[in-house]
Design an enzyme around this catalytic site. Structure first.
Site, PDB file in Angstrom:
ATOM      1  N   ARG A  37      -0.030 -30.449  11.218  1.00 21.82           N
ATOM      2  CA  ARG A  37      -0.347 -31.799  10.965  1.00 21.82           C
ATOM      3  C   ARG A  37      -0.446 -31.970   9.417  1.00 21.82           C
ATOM      4  NH1 ARG A  37      -4.824 -34.116   9.481  1.00 21.82           N
ATOM      5  NH2 ARG A  37      -6.175 -32.377   9.893  1.00 21.82           N
TER       6      ARG A  37
ATOM      7  N   ASP B 119     -11.022 -29.758  18.895  1.00 26.05           N
ATOM      8  CA  ASP B 119     -10.522 -28.707  19.666  1.00 26.05           C
ATOM      9  C   ASP B 119     -10.443 -28.776  21.036  1.00 26.05           C
ATOM     10  OD1 ASP B 119     -10.671 -27.222  17.381  1.00 26.05           O
ATOM     11  OD2 ASP B 119     -12.663 -26.415  17.435  1.00 26.05           O
TER      12      ASP B 119
ATOM     13  N   CYS C 177      -3.450 -29.849  20.588  1.00 29.56           N
ATOM     14  CA  CYS C 177      -4.295 -30.148  19.447  1.00 29.56           C
ATOM     15  C   CYS C 177      -3.836 -29.186  18.058  1.00 29.56           C
ATOM     16  CB  CYS C 177      -5.931 -29.678  19.806  1.00 29.56           C
ATOM     17  SG  CYS C 177      -6.090 -28.099  20.453  1.00 29.56           S
TER      18      CYS C 177
ATOM     19  N   ARG D 168      -5.284 -18.588   8.165  1.00 27.79           N
ATOM     20  CA  ARG D 168      -6.180 -18.788   9.191  1.00 27.79           C
ATOM     21  C   ARG D 168      -7.440 -18.089   8.467  1.00 27.79           C
ATOM     22  NH1 ARG D 168      -6.575 -17.612  15.115  1.00 27.79           N
ATOM     23  NH2 ARG D 168      -8.342 -18.576  14.797  1.00 27.79           N
TER      24      ARG D 168
ATOM     25  N   ARG E 170     -10.931 -18.962   3.597  1.00 30.09           N
ATOM     26  CA  ARG E 170     -10.086 -20.085   3.230  1.00 30.09           C
ATOM     27  C   ARG E 170     -10.310 -20.183   1.703  1.00 30.09           C
ATOM     28  NH1 ARG E 170      -7.718 -23.391   7.746  1.00 30.09           N
ATOM     29  NH2 ARG E 170      -7.989 -21.900   9.644  1.00 30.09           N
TER      30      ARG E 170
END
Length: 323
Positions: free
Chosen positions: A129, A82, A248, A151, A157
């Site tokens: 990514r 991060d 990032c 999110r 999640r």
């Protein structure tokens, strides 16, 4: 150093509290001082936007760094992935402890592995990514998947899978290990399939770079937690990220690992990938050489591989370029 309690700045999430608690225990051992956790809310914790929309870079870090600068905490713990690649002059990265497992993992319904997911499987991830590499792998191997942007914390999640909204979610192995939930992993994604984010699995311990004897003593004490192998690896990865001018949350994966001959580490290999989120265009390269013995040589390794990737068109594949 005094016997007064050290104040450790941390995000409030369950994962952040767990990893900060582990660092606090280590700092107590090396300093003999009590350590108290100071919970700080960051913009990334309160915003409901996807990281790629809010810029990604620094959203989980800025509030912690501000608290450090104001003297409200003595040091802070971050997930290294991060951290923006530019280090503020007033702060020092005092330690990068031994890295946890850098791999990504799948948590899927019915204990399924990635390659066993049904046609049209919906896989949740908030990471461009991961999307890029999963979609590229699926295209290359005839799999039919849909990557779905999500999110939320680990509970949220995994809840998407438990509730049947998604067939699987992708998470970091390190995070699940640190909160004691690694048994929920149904598949580990090989780094040959999905390269992790630069710095994934590593922690960053940051403090003020002041001139006082107190600051110097704290930097020295925290430095005892530093792992030279981890630091040189993540330095190369983050140098590559910086040279690509990528934030990032950009679709960049990178991993530096050490190649050993028996018990002796001989070389370091740096692998990196940049791709469009649909997986249709990818630039993936690697380089291997002697383990860098200085910070500057680790930086150079990352820059050199980034230059090769840019020469092959990597810049045009990144949605976000850091300013």
């Amino acid at each position: 150093m005094s016997t007064k309690a050290l104040r450790l700045g941390t995000r409030r999430s369950k994962l952040a509290m767990a990893q900060s608690g582990q660092v606090a225990d280590a700092v107590r051992r090396v300093t003999g001082r009590p350590v108290e956790l100071v919970e700080i809310t960051t913009y990334g914790d309160t915003s409901r936007e996807h990281l790629a929309q809010i810029g990604g870079t620094g959203v989980f870090v800025t509030a912690l760094r501000d608290a450090l600068a104001r003297g409200e905490v003595d040091f802070a713990v971050h997930s290294l992935k991060d951290l923006p690649t530019t280090q503020p002059e007033e702060l020092v990265l005092a330690a990068v402890p031994v890295r946890e497992d850098p791999r990504d993992v799948i948590v899927a319904r019915d204990a399924l592995k990635f390659t066993d997911l049904p046609r049209g499987a919906r896989i949740g991830t908030g990471s461009p990514r991961r999307m890029a590499q999963l979609n590229a792998y699926a295209r290359a191997h005839g799999l039919d998947i849909e990557t779905v942007p999500i999110r939320g914390n680990v509970d949220t999640r995994i809840g998407f899978v438990r509730d049947g909204e998604l067939d699987a979610v992708v998470l970091a192995a390190a995070g699940l290990n640190r909160i004691g939930r690694s048994e929920e992993v149904t598949d580990f994604l090989s780094v040959d399939t999905v390269l992790p984010a630069p710095g994934q699995g590593a922690l960053a311990i940051e403090c003020r770079a002041g001139d006082s004897a107190q600051d110097a003593a704290l930097i020295a004490a925290l430095g005892e937690l530093d792992d030279p192998f981890t630091r040189v690896a993540v330095t190369a990865e983050r140098s590559l990220l910086a040279a690509l001018e990528a934030g990032c949350s950009a679709p960049v994966g990178a991993l530096a690992d050490h190649l050993a001959d028996g018990q002796i580490v001989k070389e370091m290999r740096l692998r990196a990938v940049v791709g469009t989120t649909d997986g249709t265009r990818m630039v993936q390269l690697s380089t291997t050489g002697p383990v860098p013995d200085t910070h500057d040589r680790a930086m150079a390794l990352g820059r050199e591989l980034a230059a090769e990737m840019l020469a092959q068109g990597a810049a045009g594949l990144m949605g976000e370029r850091a300013l």
